[in-house]
Scaffold this motif. Sequence first.
Motif, PDB file in Angstrom:
ATOM      1  N   THR A   1       0.535   4.301   3.072  1.00  0.00           N
ATOM      2  CA  THR A   1      -0.636   4.900   3.682  1.00  0.00           C
ATOM      3  C   THR A   1      -0.232   5.864   4.776  1.00  0.00           C
ATOM      4  N   LEU A   2      -1.099   6.837   5.022  1.00  0.00           N
ATOM      5  CA  LEU A   2      -0.839   7.814   6.091  1.00  0.00           C
ATOM      6  C   LEU A   2      -1.312   7.261   7.421  1.00  0.00           C
TER       7      LEU A   2
ATOM      8  N   LEU B   1      -6.209   6.724   3.589  1.00  0.00           N
ATOM      9  CA  LEU B   1      -5.468   7.896   3.168  1.00  0.00           C
ATOM     10  C   LEU B   1      -4.144   7.444   2.563  1.00  0.00           C
ATOM     11  N   LEU B   2      -3.828   7.960   1.395  1.00  0.00           N
ATOM     12  CA  LEU B   2      -2.669   7.485   0.657  1.00  0.00           C
ATOM     13  C   LEU B   2      -1.511   8.474   0.734  1.00  0.00           C
ATOM     14  N   ARG B   3      -0.333   7.933   0.832  1.00  0.00           N
ATOM     15  CA  ARG B   3       0.881   8.735   0.846  1.00  0.00           C
ATOM     16  C   ARG B   3       1.545   8.651  -0.529  1.00  0.00           C
ATOM     17  N   ARG B   4       2.105   9.771  -0.987  1.00  0.00           N
ATOM     18  CA  ARG B   4       2.835   9.751  -2.260  1.00  0.00           C
ATOM     19  C   ARG B   4       3.904   8.673  -2.214  1.00  0.00           C
TER      20      ARG B   4
ATOM     21  N   GLY C   1       1.838  10.378  -7.659  1.00  0.00           N
ATOM     22  CA  GLY C   1       2.813   9.473  -7.056  1.00  0.00           C
ATOM     23  C   GLY C   1       2.172   8.265  -6.407  1.00  0.00           C
ATOM     24  N   LEU C   2       1.133   7.704  -7.045  1.00  0.00           N
ATOM     25  CA  LEU C   2       0.416   6.550  -6.506  1.00  0.00           C
ATOM     26  C   LEU C   2       0.563   5.378  -7.472  1.00  0.00           C
ATOM     27  N   PRO C   3       1.645   4.627  -7.386  1.00  0.00           N
ATOM     28  CA  PRO C   3       1.939   3.583  -8.379  1.00  0.00           C
ATOM     29  C   PRO C   3       0.950   2.429  -8.387  1.00  0.00           C
TER      30      PRO C   3
END
Length: 218
Positions: free
Chosen positions: A217-218, A210-213, A141-143
């Motif tokens: 970013t987290l 840190l990446l969020r779906r 889920g990282l477009p």
Amino acid sequence: ATGARAHIVHLAAGECAALIEFARAAGIDLSAETCPHYLTFAADEVPEGATEYKCCPPVRYAPNREALWRALGAGVIDCIVSDHSPCPPALKDTGDFRTAWGGIASLQIGLPAVWTGARRRGHSLADVSRWMAEFPASLAGLPSKGRIAPGCDADFVAFDPDASFVVRGSDLLHRHPLTPYDGRTLTGVVSRVWLGGSGVTPDGEPRGRLLRRGGGTL
């Protein structure tokens, strides 16, 4: 029965490709991955007592390896992931890292390991990019990752597909560099890396986010 989707990790058995095809034909939302070591090694080539080849699931025989490659080429297996499994904290001080691994670490050499086998079987760099970058980013889920397109994060490598090198475990930057790739000649060399359009080097300052779906970013 529930309508939930599923993703099969660490697929090592080529005969499962037919089951995956059958499940998809029945309408199940299913994807699958395999790992560089299942595409590179074969049980009949493992030296006696060479526990650095130990992983779970185990490496199988050469015909199985070829079945995995065919499943990739047919789109039954969707992607290839590193399975870079650090030693569990409780086992750090035992010194017996060879029995602690769940997978065979390949984060640093995964791209050349896969490219070496892929080009030998007639696959292209576009295939490798889809298996190792585009589909994993989509699955997570990282477009903005995994592809070259306007609005994406400009994460690139400069890759020479014809250069070759011999893997030396002592040169790897893994925490525990004992590896079955030691002494193996691989094709494909990464000479430069960019993260978000900016060059990075092994001795540079670590950076990232840190990446969020969904791309945030987290």
